[in-house]
Design an enzyme around this catalytic site. Sequence first.
Site, PDB file in Angstrom:
ATOM      1  CB  CYS A  19      -0.962  -0.007   1.177  1.00 27.64           C
ATOM      2  SG  CYS A  19      -2.170  -1.337   1.058  1.00 27.64           S
ATOM      3  CG  HIS A  44      -3.059   3.733   1.790  1.00 25.58           C
ATOM      4  ND1 HIS A  44      -3.511   3.326   0.548  1.00 25.58           N
ATOM      5  CD2 HIS A  44      -3.170   2.659   2.605  1.00 25.58           C
ATOM      6  CE1 HIS A  44      -3.870   2.053   0.636  1.00 25.58           C
ATOM      7  NE2 HIS A  44      -3.682   1.625   1.865  1.00 25.58           N
ATOM      8  CG  ASN A  90      -6.533  -0.609   0.968  1.00 22.33           C
ATOM      9  OD1 ASN A  90      -5.816  -0.188   0.059  1.00 22.33           O
ATOM     10  ND2 ASN A  90      -6.046  -1.070   2.099  1.00 22.33           N
TER      11      ASN A  90
HETATM   12  C1  LIG Z   1     -10.413  -4.726   9.566  1.00 21.87           C
HETATM   13  C2  LIG Z   1     -11.108  -3.802  10.552  1.00 21.87           C
HETATM   14  C3  LIG Z   1     -12.071  -2.906   9.819  1.00 21.87           C
HETATM   15  C4  LIG Z   1     -11.887  -4.670  11.519  1.00 21.87           C
HETATM   16  O1  LIG Z   1     -12.501  -3.833  12.501  1.00 21.87           O
HETATM   17  P1  LIG Z   1     -12.362  -4.201  14.044  1.00 21.87           P
HETATM   18  O2  LIG Z   1     -13.148  -3.195  14.783  1.00 21.87           O
HETATM   19  O3  LIG Z   1     -10.917  -4.314  14.359  1.00 21.87           O
HETATM   20  O4  LIG Z   1     -13.085  -5.565  14.076  1.00 21.87           O
HETATM   21  P2  LIG Z   1     -12.555  -6.967  14.621  1.00 21.87           P
HETATM   22  O5  LIG Z   1     -11.563  -7.551  13.687  1.00 21.87           O
HETATM   23  O6  LIG Z   1     -12.171  -6.794  16.051  1.00 21.87           O
HETATM   24  O7  LIG Z   1     -13.886  -7.786  14.519  1.00 21.87           O
HETATM   25  C5  LIG Z   1     -15.059  -7.439  15.263  1.00 21.87           C
HETATM   26  C6  LIG Z   1     -16.158  -8.402  14.901  1.00 21.87           C
HETATM   27  O8  LIG Z   1     -16.614  -8.160  13.579  1.00 21.87           O
HETATM   28  C7  LIG Z   1     -16.626  -9.370  12.839  1.00 21.87           C
HETATM   29  N1  LIG Z   1     -16.369  -9.078  11.433  1.00 21.87           N
HETATM   30  C8  LIG Z   1     -15.192  -9.064  10.782  1.00 21.87           C
HETATM   31  N2  LIG Z   1     -15.387  -8.755   9.493  1.00 21.87           N
HETATM   32  C9  LIG Z   1     -16.684  -8.552   9.325  1.00 21.87           C
HETATM   33  C10 LIG Z   1     -17.483  -8.198   8.232  1.00 21.87           C
HETATM   34  N3  LIG Z   1     -16.965  -7.971   7.018  1.00 21.87           N
HETATM   35  N4  LIG Z   1     -18.800  -8.072   8.412  1.00 21.87           N
HETATM   36  C11 LIG Z   1     -19.365  -8.292   9.628  1.00 21.87           C
HETATM   37  N5  LIG Z   1     -18.654  -8.640  10.703  1.00 21.87           N
HETATM   38  C12 LIG Z   1     -17.332  -8.759  10.555  1.00 21.87           C
HETATM   39  C13 LIG Z   1     -15.516 -10.185  13.470  1.00 21.87           C
HETATM   40  O9  LIG Z   1     -15.673 -11.547  13.199  1.00 21.87           O
HETATM   41  C14 LIG Z   1     -15.706  -9.855  14.932  1.00 21.87           C
HETATM   42  O10 LIG Z   1     -16.757 -10.631  15.422  1.00 21.87           O
HETATM   43  P3  LIG Z   1     -16.666 -11.292  16.884  1.00 21.87           P
HETATM   44  O11 LIG Z   1     -16.529 -10.138  17.821  1.00 21.87           O
HETATM   45  O12 LIG Z   1     -17.951 -12.042  16.995  1.00 21.87           O
HETATM   46  O13 LIG Z   1     -15.443 -12.150  16.835  1.00 21.87           O
HETATM   47  C15 LIG Z   1     -10.088  -2.955  11.333  1.00 21.87           C
HETATM   48  O14 LIG Z   1      -9.342  -3.777  12.203  1.00 21.87           O
HETATM   49  C16 LIG Z   1      -9.176  -2.220  10.444  1.00 21.87           C
HETATM   50  O15 LIG Z   1      -9.572  -1.307   9.768  1.00 21.87           O
HETATM   51  N6  LIG Z   1      -7.866  -2.567  10.443  1.00 21.87           N
HETATM   52  C17 LIG Z   1      -6.910  -1.971   9.578  1.00 21.87           C
HETATM   53  C18 LIG Z   1      -6.983  -2.661   8.261  1.00 21.87           C
HETATM   54  C19 LIG Z   1      -6.278  -1.919   7.192  1.00 21.87           C
HETATM   55  O16 LIG Z   1      -6.460  -0.748   7.035  1.00 21.87           O
HETATM   56  N7  LIG Z   1      -5.484  -2.655   6.442  1.00 21.87           N
HETATM   57  C20 LIG Z   1      -4.828  -2.175   5.305  1.00 21.87           C
HETATM   58  C21 LIG Z   1      -3.600  -1.457   5.666  1.00 21.87           C
HETATM   59  S1  LIG Z   1      -2.832  -0.967   4.199  1.00 21.87           S
END
Ligand SMILES: CC(C)(COP(=O)(O)OP(=O)(O)OC[C@H]1O[C@@H](n2cnc3c(N)ncnc32)[C@H](O)[C@@H]1OP(=O)(O)O)[C@@H](O)C(=O)NCCC(=O)NCCS
Length: 323
Positions: A113, A250, A280
């Site tokens: 990224c 980004h 993204n």
């Molecule tokens: C990926 C991201 C959006 C997830 O959000 P989060 O608040 O951290 O969520 P979590 O991973 O803790 O998951 C919370 C719950 O949502 C659920 N969940 C995950 N993806 C889901 C989706 N697409 N739809 C619905 N529920 C979802 C999980 O299973 C979890 O459920 P549980 O509590 O029953 O286990 C967040 O962590 C994020 O933005 N991270 C950075 C990612 C990024 O930018 N990457 C690229 C960098 S270049």
Amino acid sequence: MIRSVVRGFGAALPKQVVTNLDLESKVDTSDEWIVQRTGIRQRYIAGEGETTASLGEAAGRAALENAGLTSADLDLIIVATSTPDNTFPATAVNIQNRLGMHHGAAFDVQAVCSGFIFGVTTADAYIRGGLAKRVLVIGAETFSRILDWTDRTTCVLFGDGAGAIILEAQEGTGANSDRGVLTTQLRSDGAHKEKLYVDGGPSTTGTVGHLRMEGREVFKHAVGMITDVIEAAFTATGTTADDLDWLVPHQANRRIIDGSAKKLGIPLEKVVVTVDLHGNTSAASIPLALNTAAADGRIKRGDLVLLEAMGGGFTWGSVLLRW
Ligand SMILES: CC(C)(COP(=O)(O)OP(=O)(O)OC[C@H]1O[C@@H](n2cnc3c(N)ncnc32)[C@H](O)[C@@H]1OP(=O)(O)O)[C@@H](O)C(=O)NCCC(=O)NCCS
């Protein structure tokens, strides 16, 4: 001194738009969850015949047209991508050929990224070193092809597309009032490999593999890494957040964008956000956002623009430039 000045810009997106609602029928997710956690409302997904090279070619052509140039006027093409058409030859060489260019050189850079930041930094070094006068820098990706479409924690986050700029050698005074790239800051740290990676490759599994991510872990590191390279850009140039006209981050996640801007004291009105439209798109996200804000007249000649990214590796970096 020689500065690398933006001479033209362009972008290209696949034909097919996929909304959050469309994804609800593929995986156990909801529009509400995706919007609340990421700010993403839709993304573009490459269809048959659309590849990283075809999107990159279209973005490159648009940038050439915007600049009033042809490929004959270029000396170098750098393509930032982690989703090349082939393991080799480089996508840049493929695009060079598609643009009818058979002189000069073309190569890919791979920093996931942060790829566009690494590409612009490399182009700037070539230009300031006198090795090239005009460089086409493209960020192009088809992340849809490395996603595990059964994994709801990753497949809802990414999209496909391409963006490009042309950097041209122009004489500057050395002051911050010069147009062009004023500073570049690059970082990487392989200790974080397992947090965001693709579980395949020619030398390990002999397959392309799928993207794997510990989203929460990536989130935890993102804001700190982004502020590190932005503060480094301010220190290197003696500028502050108040001097900025635009932050073009980004586009991974609205919460990371807002959190970084807030920490740095950059008002949200000065932040270009396209993650809602594109998702993204990895190395393509910054040039796609730049193209959007330059085409709609927000970014104007003479504006001070800060680019930043963080991605797999980890890699992270920033570019401060005067448009
Ligand atoms: C990926 C991201 C959006 C997830 O959000 P989060 O608040 O951290 O969520 P979590 O991973 O803790 O998951 C919370 C719950 O949502 C659920 N969940 C995950 N993806 C889901 C989706 N697409 N739809 C619905 N529920 C979802 C999980 O299973 C979890 O459920 P549980 O509590 O029953 O286990 C967040 O962590 C994020 O933005 N991270 C950075 C990612 C990024 O930018 N990457 C690229 C960098 S270049």
